[in-house]
Design a protein around this motif. Structure first.
Motif, PDB file in Angstrom:
ATOM      1  N   THR A   7     -23.030   3.981  -4.215  1.00 57.82           N
ATOM      2  CA  THR A   7     -24.162   3.294  -3.596  1.00 57.82           C
ATOM      3  C   THR A   7     -23.752   2.796  -2.216  1.00 57.82           C
ATOM      4  OG1 THR A   7     -23.516   1.134  -4.442  1.00 57.82           O
ATOM      5  CG2 THR A   7     -24.928   2.492  -5.871  1.00 57.82           C
ATOM      6  N   LEU A   8     -24.704   2.284  -1.464  1.00 62.44           N
ATOM      7  CA  LEU A   8     -24.385   1.718  -0.146  1.00 62.44           C
ATOM      8  C   LEU A   8     -23.437   0.529  -0.278  1.00 62.44           C
ATOM      9  CD1 LEU A   8     -27.863   1.892   1.640  1.00 62.44           C
ATOM     10  CD2 LEU A   8     -25.868   3.356   1.998  1.00 62.44           C
ATOM     11  N   LEU A  13     -17.847  -1.606   0.278  1.00 65.10           N
ATOM     12  CA  LEU A  13     -16.666  -2.164  -0.371  1.00 65.10           C
ATOM     13  C   LEU A  13     -15.444  -1.275  -0.123  1.00 65.10           C
ATOM     14  CD1 LEU A  13     -15.750  -4.508  -2.265  1.00 65.10           C
ATOM     15  CD2 LEU A  13     -16.129  -2.902  -4.155  1.00 65.10           C
ATOM     16  N   VAL A  14     -15.617   0.031  -0.252  1.00 66.37           N
ATOM     17  CA  VAL A  14     -14.522   0.969  -0.011  1.00 66.37           C
ATOM     18  C   VAL A  14     -14.056   0.872   1.432  1.00 66.37           C
ATOM     19  CG1 VAL A  14     -13.919   3.420   0.138  1.00 66.37           C
ATOM     20  CG2 VAL A  14     -15.129   2.565  -1.871  1.00 66.37           C
ATOM     21  N   ARG A  15     -14.974   0.805   2.373  1.00 65.25           N
ATOM     22  CA  ARG A  15     -14.595   0.723   3.788  1.00 65.25           C
ATOM     23  C   ARG A  15     -13.806  -0.557   4.089  1.00 65.25           C
ATOM     24  NH1 ARG A  15     -16.413   5.118   5.864  1.00 65.25           N
ATOM     25  NH2 ARG A  15     -18.461   5.951   5.473  1.00 65.25           N
ATOM     26  N   ASP A  30     -12.228   5.919  -5.383  1.00 69.01           N
ATOM     27  CA  ASP A  30     -12.112   5.014  -4.240  1.00 69.01           C
ATOM     28  C   ASP A  30     -12.808   3.687  -4.534  1.00 69.01           C
ATOM     29  OD1 ASP A  30     -10.884   7.101  -2.828  1.00 69.01           O
ATOM     30  OD2 ASP A  30     -12.773   7.734  -1.922  1.00 69.01           O
ATOM     31  N   VAL A  31     -13.946   3.760  -5.216  1.00 67.28           N
ATOM     32  CA  VAL A  31     -14.686   2.545  -5.573  1.00 67.28           C
ATOM     33  C   VAL A  31     -13.850   1.709  -6.544  1.00 67.28           C
ATOM     34  CG1 VAL A  31     -16.791   1.634  -6.624  1.00 67.28           C
ATOM     35  CG2 VAL A  31     -16.904   3.675  -5.166  1.00 67.28           C
ATOM     36  N   GLN A  32     -13.205   2.365  -7.508  1.00 72.42           N
ATOM     37  CA  GLN A  32     -12.336   1.636  -8.448  1.00 72.42           C
ATOM     38  C   GLN A  32     -11.184   0.963  -7.711  1.00 72.42           C
ATOM     39  OE1 GLN A  32     -11.047   4.536 -11.286  1.00 72.42           O
ATOM     40  NE2 GLN A  32     -12.986   4.527 -12.403  1.00 72.42           N
ATOM     41  N   ARG A  33     -10.557   1.679  -6.792  1.00 71.67           N
ATOM     42  CA  ARG A  33      -9.445   1.116  -6.020  1.00 71.67           C
ATOM     43  C   ARG A  33      -9.922  -0.054  -5.162  1.00 71.67           C
ATOM     44  NH1 ARG A  33      -6.472   3.209  -9.320  1.00 71.67           N
ATOM     45  NH2 ARG A  33      -5.259   5.073  -8.900  1.00 71.67           N
ATOM     46  N   ALA A  34     -11.102   0.067  -4.568  1.00 70.80           N
ATOM     47  CA  ALA A  34     -11.636  -1.006  -3.732  1.00 70.80           C
ATOM     48  C   ALA A  34     -11.894  -2.261  -4.566  1.00 70.80           C
ATOM     49  CB  ALA A  34     -12.919  -0.557  -3.045  1.00 70.80           C
ATOM     50  N   ARG A  35     -12.441  -2.097  -5.750  1.00 68.53           N
ATOM     51  CA  ARG A  35     -12.687  -3.255  -6.624  1.00 68.53           C
ATOM     52  C   ARG A  35     -11.382  -3.914  -7.042  1.00 68.53           C
ATOM     53  NH1 ARG A  35     -17.441  -0.225  -9.958  1.00 68.53           N
ATOM     54  NH2 ARG A  35     -19.089  -0.632  -8.448  1.00 68.53           N
ATOM     55  N   LEU A  36     -10.371  -3.102  -7.340  1.00 66.55           N
ATOM     56  CA  LEU A  36      -9.060  -3.642  -7.693  1.00 66.55           C
ATOM     57  C   LEU A  36      -8.458  -4.394  -6.508  1.00 66.55           C
ATOM     58  CD1 LEU A  36      -6.650  -3.873  -9.609  1.00 66.55           C
ATOM     59  CD2 LEU A  36      -5.878  -1.650  -8.750  1.00 66.55           C
ATOM     60  N   GLY A  42      -5.633  -7.139  -1.953  1.00 63.08           N
ATOM     61  CA  GLY A  42      -4.797  -6.122  -1.330  1.00 63.08           C
ATOM     62  C   GLY A  42      -5.611  -5.039  -0.667  1.00 63.08           C
ATOM     63  N   ARG A  43      -4.935  -3.941  -0.341  1.00 58.79           N
ATOM     64  CA  ARG A  43      -5.576  -2.776   0.272  1.00 58.79           C
ATOM     65  C   ARG A  43      -4.896  -1.514  -0.240  1.00 58.79           C
ATOM     66  NH1 ARG A  43      -8.972  -3.114   4.194  1.00 58.79           N
ATOM     67  NH2 ARG A  43      -8.495  -1.064   5.027  1.00 58.79           N
ATOM     68  N   PHE A  44      -5.616  -0.401  -0.149  1.00 63.72           N
ATOM     69  CA  PHE A  44      -5.070   0.904  -0.483  1.00 63.72           C
ATOM     70  C   PHE A  44      -5.265   1.837   0.708  1.00 63.72           C
ATOM     71  CE2 PHE A  44      -5.802  -0.719  -4.736  1.00 63.72           C
ATOM     72  CZ  PHE A  44      -4.698  -0.246  -5.440  1.00 63.72           C
ATOM     73  N   ARG A  45      -4.419   2.839   0.779  1.00 63.73           N
ATOM     74  CA  ARG A  45      -4.565   3.918   1.759  1.00 63.73           C
ATOM     75  C   ARG A  45      -4.678   5.207   0.959  1.00 63.73           C
ATOM     76  NH1 ARG A  45      -0.022   3.276   4.692  1.00 63.73           N
ATOM     77  NH2 ARG A  45      -1.134   1.956   6.150  1.00 63.73           N
TER      78      ARG A  45
END
Length: 69
Positions: A7-8, A13-15, A30-36, A42-45
């Motif tokens: 969703t938007l 959130l991912v961005r 990516d959405v799961q990683r962003a929520r985590l 933290g952040r992910f790459r």
């Protein structure tokens, strides 16, 4: 089967929490990683589809740039 298109809100959130290089698209992982990342501060790459690096900072050093674990 539920639609797996982010969703938007998911995209925003991912961005905010996942660095995605040009050429890679946002996917449900990516959405799961962003929520985590949001939950733990933290952040992910994203390196490749399904492959991520954790972005960390050394304790007390916020000026030296990102370090990966």
């Amino acid at each position: 089967m539920p639609d797996s298109t982010p969703t938007l809100q998911d995209t925003a959130l991912v961005r905010d929490f996942v660095d995605i290089p040009p050429g890679l698209e946002i996917d449900p992982m990516d959405v799961q990683r962003a929520r985590l990342a949001q939950a733990v501060g933290g952040r992910f790459r994203k390196v490749a589809p399904g492959l991520y690096e954790i972005i960390t900072h050394t304790l007390g050093d916020h000026t030296s740039g990102d370090r990966t674990a």
